[in-house]
Design a protein around this motif. Sequence first.
Motif, PDB file in Angstrom:
ATOM      1  N   VAL A  12       0.849  -1.184   0.000  1.00 62.46           N
ATOM      2  CA  VAL A  12       0.000   0.000   0.000  1.00 62.46           C
ATOM      3  C   VAL A  12       0.885   1.235   0.000  1.00 62.46           C
ATOM      4  CG1 VAL A  12      -1.790   1.246   1.257  1.00 62.46           C
ATOM      5  CG2 VAL A  12      -1.782  -1.246   1.260  1.00 62.46           C
ATOM      6  N   PHE A  13       0.637   2.122  -0.948  1.00 63.43           N
ATOM      7  CA  PHE A  13       1.371   3.375  -1.047  1.00 63.43           C
ATOM      8  C   PHE A  13       0.477   4.515  -0.579  1.00 63.43           C
ATOM      9  CE2 PHE A  13       3.526   0.707  -4.118  1.00 63.43           C
ATOM     10  CZ  PHE A  13       4.851   0.989  -3.868  1.00 63.43           C
ATOM     11  N   VAL A  14       1.034   5.397   0.230  1.00 57.17           N
ATOM     12  CA  VAL A  14       0.324   6.597   0.666  1.00 57.17           C
ATOM     13  C   VAL A  14       1.239   7.794   0.444  1.00 57.17           C
ATOM     14  CG1 VAL A  14      -1.066   5.400   2.385  1.00 57.17           C
ATOM     15  CG2 VAL A  14       1.101   6.370   3.060  1.00 57.17           C
ATOM     16  N   GLY A  15       0.645   8.945   0.323  1.00 52.69           N
ATOM     17  CA  GLY A  15       1.441  10.157   0.169  1.00 52.69           C
ATOM     18  C   GLY A  15       0.811  11.117  -0.809  1.00 52.69           C
ATOM     19  N   GLU A  46      -7.105   6.385  -1.574  1.00 52.25           N
ATOM     20  CA  GLU A  46      -7.720   7.637  -1.995  1.00 52.25           C
ATOM     21  C   GLU A  46      -7.483   8.752  -0.979  1.00 52.25           C
ATOM     22  OE1 GLU A  46     -12.172   9.244  -3.006  1.00 52.25           O
ATOM     23  OE2 GLU A  46     -11.687   7.148  -3.359  1.00 52.25           O
ATOM     24  N   HIS A  47      -7.588   8.443   0.289  1.00 51.80           N
ATOM     25  CA  HIS A  47      -7.385   9.438   1.349  1.00 51.80           C
ATOM     26  C   HIS A  47      -6.012   9.221   1.969  1.00 51.80           C
ATOM     27  CE1 HIS A  47     -11.527  10.627   0.951  1.00 51.80           C
ATOM     28  NE2 HIS A  47     -11.869   9.351   0.995  1.00 51.80           N
ATOM     29  N   GLU A  48      -5.003   9.335   1.117  1.00 56.37           N
ATOM     30  CA  GLU A  48      -3.648   8.954   1.503  1.00 56.37           C
ATOM     31  C   GLU A  48      -3.074   9.781   2.637  1.00 56.37           C
ATOM     32  OE1 GLU A  48      -3.512  12.361  -0.745  1.00 56.37           O
ATOM     33  OE2 GLU A  48      -4.374  10.518  -1.482  1.00 56.37           O
ATOM     34  N   GLY A  49      -3.404  11.040   2.719  1.00 58.27           N
ATOM     35  CA  GLY A  49      -2.880  11.871   3.796  1.00 58.27           C
ATOM     36  C   GLY A  49      -3.349  11.391   5.159  1.00 58.27           C
ATOM     37  N   TYR A  50      -4.611  11.048   5.242  1.00 60.65           N
ATOM     38  CA  TYR A  50      -5.184  10.550   6.492  1.00 60.65           C
ATOM     39  C   TYR A  50      -4.543   9.233   6.893  1.00 60.65           C
ATOM     40  CZ  TYR A  50      -8.509   8.434   9.708  1.00 60.65           C
ATOM     41  OH  TYR A  50      -9.072   7.804  10.772  1.00 60.65           O
ATOM     42  N   PHE A  51      -4.462   8.295   5.954  1.00 61.90           N
ATOM     43  CA  PHE A  51      -3.915   6.978   6.287  1.00 61.90           C
ATOM     44  C   PHE A  51      -2.421   7.040   6.586  1.00 61.90           C
ATOM     45  CE2 PHE A  51      -7.781   5.633   4.007  1.00 61.90           C
ATOM     46  CZ  PHE A  51      -8.334   4.884   5.031  1.00 61.90           C
ATOM     47  N   GLY A  52      -1.715   7.944   5.941  1.00 66.58           N
ATOM     48  CA  GLY A  52      -0.301   8.126   6.258  1.00 66.58           C
ATOM     49  C   GLY A  52      -0.110   8.629   7.676  1.00 66.58           C
ATOM     50  N   ALA A  53      -0.974   9.563   8.097  1.00 64.69           N
ATOM     51  CA  ALA A  53      -0.905  10.088   9.460  1.00 64.69           C
ATOM     52  C   ALA A  53      -1.271   9.014  10.477  1.00 64.69           C
ATOM     53  CB  ALA A  53      -1.830  11.289   9.603  1.00 64.69           C
ATOM     54  N   VAL A  54      -2.287   8.216  10.180  1.00 61.03           N
ATOM     55  CA  VAL A  54      -2.686   7.137  11.094  1.00 61.03           C
ATOM     56  C   VAL A  54      -1.567   6.112  11.219  1.00 61.03           C
ATOM     57  CG1 VAL A  54      -4.278   5.197  11.399  1.00 61.03           C
ATOM     58  CG2 VAL A  54      -5.165   7.432  10.769  1.00 61.03           C
ATOM     59  N   MET A  58       0.332   5.141  14.634  1.00 65.02           N
ATOM     60  CA  MET A  58       0.380   3.770  15.146  1.00 65.02           C
ATOM     61  C   MET A  58       1.819   3.325  15.388  1.00 65.02           C
ATOM     62  SD  MET A  58      -2.652   2.013  12.919  1.00 65.02           S
ATOM     63  CE  MET A  58      -2.311   0.376  13.504  1.00 65.02           C
ATOM     64  N   GLU A  59       2.727   3.715  14.511  1.00 62.29           N
ATOM     65  CA  GLU A  59       4.140   3.368  14.696  1.00 62.29           C
ATOM     66  C   GLU A  59       4.702   4.061  15.933  1.00 62.29           C
ATOM     67  OE1 GLU A  59       7.504   1.257  14.027  1.00 62.29           O
ATOM     68  OE2 GLU A  59       5.612   1.050  12.954  1.00 62.29           O
ATOM     69  N   LEU A  60       4.291   5.294  16.169  1.00 64.77           N
ATOM     70  CA  LEU A  60       4.725   6.017  17.365  1.00 64.77           C
ATOM     71  C   LEU A  60       4.235   5.314  18.629  1.00 64.77           C
ATOM     72  CD1 LEU A  60       6.020   8.578  18.649  1.00 64.77           C
ATOM     73  CD2 LEU A  60       3.746   9.600  18.523  1.00 64.77           C
ATOM     74  N   LEU A  61       2.977   4.887  18.628  1.00 71.08           N
ATOM     75  CA  LEU A  61       2.447   4.180  19.782  1.00 71.08           C
ATOM     76  C   LEU A  61       3.173   2.853  20.009  1.00 71.08           C
ATOM     77  CD1 LEU A  61      -1.400   4.735  19.406  1.00 71.08           C
ATOM     78  CD2 LEU A  61       0.168   5.830  21.015  1.00 71.08           C
TER      79      LEU A  61
END
Length: 67
Positions: A12-15, A46-54, A58-61
């Motif tokens: 999956v690519f986001v950005g 489609e909503h790549e900015g949102y999923f990239g932030a999520v 999650m990685e931070l947590l």
Amino acid sequence: MCAVNEKIERVVFVGNFLRINTVSTKLLAYAMDFWSKGQLRALFLEHEGYFGAVGAFMELLKSSEEP
């Protein structure tokens, strides 16, 4: 390709860059298919900015839970 070694079928690519750059999106999809001999599939959200932030959150947590 690392995904093939790990037996991952979809990447999956986001950005934001990919949303406005259809040439890059098509090249990435073609390259994934070509170099993996059809074993991998590139997905673009489609909503790549949102999923990239999520994903970053999650990685931070995850890293804060490790000792």
